[in-house]
Design a protein around this motif. Structure first.
Motif, short mmCIF file in Angstrom:
data_model
loop_
_atom_site.label_atom_id
_atom_site.label_comp_id
_atom_site.label_asym_id
_atom_site.label_seq_id
_atom_site.Cartn_x
_atom_site.Cartn_y
_atom_site.Cartn_z
N LYS A 32 0.82 -1.21 0.00
CA LYS A 32 0.00 0.00 0.00
C LYS A 32 0.85 1.27 0.00
O LYS A 32 0.32 2.37 -0.11
N ASN A 33 2.16 1.08 0.17
CA ASN A 33 3.09 2.21 0.22
C ASN A 33 2.77 3.14 1.39
O ASN A 33 2.80 4.37 1.27
N THR A 34 2.48 2.52 2.53
CA THR A 34 2.11 3.29 3.71
C THR A 34 2.94 2.87 4.93
O THR A 34 3.47 1.75 4.99
N VAL A 35 3.03 3.79 5.85
CA VAL A 35 3.61 3.49 7.15
C VAL A 35 2.69 4.10 8.20
O VAL A 35 2.27 5.25 8.08
N ASP A 36 2.32 3.31 9.20
CA ASP A 36 1.39 3.73 10.22
C ASP A 36 2.08 3.79 11.58
O ASP A 36 3.07 3.11 11.82
N LEU A 37 1.50 4.61 12.44
CA LEU A 37 1.93 4.66 13.83
C LEU A 37 0.70 4.55 14.71
O LEU A 37 -0.19 5.38 14.64
N GLN A 38 0.67 3.49 15.50
CA GLN A 38 -0.38 3.31 16.50
C GLN A 38 0.19 3.71 17.85
O GLN A 38 1.28 3.24 18.23
N LEU A 39 -0.49 4.57 18.55
CA LEU A 39 -0.03 5.01 19.87
C LEU A 39 -1.18 4.85 20.86
O LEU A 39 -2.24 5.43 20.68
N ASP A 40 -0.95 4.04 21.89
CA ASP A 40 -1.95 3.77 22.91
C ASP A 40 -1.59 4.45 24.23
O ASP A 40 -0.48 4.94 24.39
N SER A 41 -2.55 4.49 25.13
CA SER A 41 -2.35 5.12 26.44
C SER A 41 -1.73 6.50 26.27
O SER A 41 -0.72 6.84 26.90
N VAL A 42 -2.36 7.27 25.44
CA VAL A 42 -1.82 8.58 25.07
C VAL A 42 -1.71 9.50 26.28
O VAL A 42 -2.59 9.53 27.15
N LYS A 43 -0.61 10.23 26.32
CA LYS A 43 -0.35 11.17 27.41
C LYS A 43 -0.30 12.60 26.85
O LYS A 43 -0.13 12.80 25.65
N SER A 44 -0.37 13.55 27.74
CA SER A 44 -0.30 14.94 27.29
C SER A 44 1.02 15.23 26.60
O SER A 44 1.09 16.05 25.69
N ALA A 45 2.07 14.54 27.02
CA ALA A 45 3.39 14.75 26.40
C ALA A 45 3.46 14.23 24.97
O ALA A 45 4.44 14.51 24.27
#
Length: 114
Positions: free
Chosen positions: A74-87
């Protein structure tokens, strides 16, 4: 060459976000793909990267919470981020790098607030 990032927006603390970057005019399979972020008033910093053989690297503050993945078909790169913080707030950029050559996307803003 264009890298189009998407998926930013407002996320609550403790929530999750998924960013996606699609390349056009470039085969991301040939590049080290990275996500950077620039918090307000701070310098841009590396969040995660994945090389051409799939080896991944994460910045310490996101280890265990982030997953970078690439889909060469798909020519893509993803970033999954969990437990997101204010930082985690800031503008997120994807980057394609190879032997000193770097292509940057336009950035997508992530705001963390309840």
């Amino acid at each position: 060459v264009q890298l189009q990032a998407s998926g930013g927006g407002l996320v609550q603390p403790g929530g999750s976000l998924r960013l996606s970057c699609v390349g056009s005019g470039i085969l991301i399979s040939r590049y080290v793909m990275s996500w950077y972020r620039q918090p307000p008033g701070q310098q841009r910093e590396l969040v995660a990267s994945v090389n051409i053989v799939g080896e991944k690297n994460y910045e310490d503050s996101v280890k265990g919470r982030a997953t970078i993945s690439r889909d060469n078909r798909k020519n893509t790169v993803d970033l999954q981020l969990d437990s997101v913080k204010s930082a985690d707030a800031g503008v997120y950029y994807c980057k394609a790098g190879l032997r000193g050559v770097a292509h940057w996307g336009q950035g997508t803003l992530v705001t963390v607030s309840s």
